[in-house]
Write an enzyme that holds these catalytic residues in place. Structure first.
Site, PDB file in Angstrom:
ATOM      1  N   LYS A 168       0.838  -1.208   0.000  1.00  0.00           N
ATOM      2  CA  LYS A 168       0.000   0.000   0.000  1.00  0.00           C
ATOM      3  C   LYS A 168       0.869   1.253   0.000  1.00  0.00           C
ATOM      4  O   LYS A 168       0.590   2.220  -0.710  1.00  0.00           O
ATOM      5  CB  LYS A 168      -0.952  -0.026   1.206  1.00  0.00           C
ATOM      6  CG  LYS A 168      -2.095  -1.007   1.007  1.00  0.00           C
ATOM      7  CD  LYS A 168      -2.834  -1.346   2.283  1.00  0.00           C
ATOM      8  CE  LYS A 168      -3.845  -2.462   2.021  1.00  0.00           C
ATOM      9  NZ  LYS A 168      -4.476  -3.002   3.211  1.00  0.00           N
ATOM     10  N   GLN A 182      -5.382  -2.045   9.106  1.00  0.00           N
ATOM     11  CA  GLN A 182      -5.094  -3.349   8.490  1.00  0.00           C
ATOM     12  C   GLN A 182      -5.722  -4.460   9.339  1.00  0.00           C
ATOM     13  O   GLN A 182      -5.451  -4.568  10.532  1.00  0.00           O
ATOM     14  CB  GLN A 182      -3.568  -3.538   8.391  1.00  0.00           C
ATOM     15  CG  GLN A 182      -3.136  -4.815   7.695  1.00  0.00           C
ATOM     16  CD  GLN A 182      -3.569  -4.878   6.233  1.00  0.00           C
ATOM     17  OE1 GLN A 182      -3.493  -3.904   5.498  1.00  0.00           O
ATOM     18  NE2 GLN A 182      -4.044  -6.024   5.816  1.00  0.00           N
ATOM     19  N   ASP A 241     -11.526   1.862   2.750  1.00  0.00           N
ATOM     20  CA  ASP A 241     -11.715   0.416   2.602  1.00  0.00           C
ATOM     21  C   ASP A 241     -13.154   0.078   2.211  1.00  0.00           C
ATOM     22  O   ASP A 241     -13.440  -1.015   1.732  1.00  0.00           O
ATOM     23  CB  ASP A 241     -11.380  -0.301   3.922  1.00  0.00           C
ATOM     24  CG  ASP A 241     -10.016  -0.971   3.893  1.00  0.00           C
ATOM     25  OD1 ASP A 241      -9.546  -1.314   2.786  1.00  0.00           O
ATOM     26  OD2 ASP A 241      -9.422  -1.180   4.962  1.00  0.00           O
TER      27      ASP A 241
END
Length: 279
Positions: free
Chosen positions: A52, A96, A119
């Protein structure tokens, strides 16, 4: 001969487009920063976080990294999220997953501001997807739509079977296929006659979480097969939920593992970050 749907190439295409977009937004004086929080040091999570950061650097947005120890409390994590929610320099916040067992994952997802939830997991963004409003969409399903469209695969009017009903892939995937005018069936662990059901699919999307579970017996001649799974086989080689070598001769198009769906997830995360920058 099946078309191999090349996620590496398509994700690179998307990142190149985003890089240009970021440059023009910066010329207008708009900046972007993605805050990535990792609790503990799960090796797979560390690989994702690193990818990322690289993608952010490539498209030209800043990434802020918060690597917290395993013993970080839920309250400490929530306090950090609250601080980032109120920081105008931060456009996107990503925790995460999975988080350590002593932290409530749902509480963490709900704590992130829906405007910064790149997300696409916050209930508000999921709700917007259900009713067809604009919001952040979960990255893997959004990436699959791009794989299909950029491979010139017709979705409208097709029979689509999604195997798996997770909040992150299965459910949003079904909603996105509906949005594209497919006729959608969701199958799961309690589904009866799974083989017969799959055999009717023009587009079969497999997110079952079982290595090489789907064999040629499940696939209609000429179907498009999208494999979301990622595992290691007995020889420690990466494989998906689909028995690729067996299904390849039957399908008209198929995603490989690795190099299919995987690269698209990060490309679409970057897409969400750039969308938050534009907003």
């Amino acid at each position: 001969m099946a078309q191999i749907i090349d996620g590496k190439r398509i994700s690179q295409e998307i990142k190149d487009e985003l890089r240009e977009k970021v440059a023009s937004l910066k010329a207008e004086g708009k900046e972007a920063a993605l805050a990535v929080i990792q609790v503990g040091c799960d090796p797979a999570s560390s690989v994702y976080v690193n990818n990322k950061k690289k993608a952010c650097a490539y498209i030209g947005i800043e990434s802020l990294s918060y690597e917290l120890p395993e013993e970080t409390t839920e309250a400490e994590l929530l306090a950090l999220i609250d601080k980032l929610n109120n920081d105008n320099a931060v456009n996107g916040i990503l925790v995460q997953l999975p988080v350590p067992a002593h932290i409530n994952e749902d509480k963490i997802i709900q704590a992130i501001s829906p405007e910064k939830d790149v997300d696409g997991f916050h209930p508000e963004n999921v709700g917007k997807l259900v009713i067809g409003e604009e919001g952040f969409v979960s990255c893997t399903p959004a990436g699959i739509i791009q794989l299909l469209k950029r491979s010139d695969i017709e979705i409208s009017g097709k029979n689509c079977v999604v195997i798996g009903r997770s909040n992150i892939v299965g459910k949003p995937m079904a909603l996105l296929m509906l949005r594209e005018n497919a006729t959608v069936t969701i199958a799961h662990s309690k589904t009866q006659n799974l083989k017969e059901l799959c055999k009717n699919a023009d587009i079969l999307i497999v997110a079952i979480g079982k290595p090489q579970y789907i064999t040629a017996e499940y696939v209609k001649e000429g179907a498009v097969v999208i494999d979301v799974g990622i595992h290691r086989d007995a020889a420690n080689k990466l494989c998906g939920d689909v028995k690729y070598d067996e299904v390849f001769p039957v399908a008209s198009a198929i995603t490989p593992v690795p190099g299919g769906v995987g690269p698209m997830t990060i490309a679409m995360l970057m897409n969400n970050c750039v969308a938050s920058m534009s907003r």
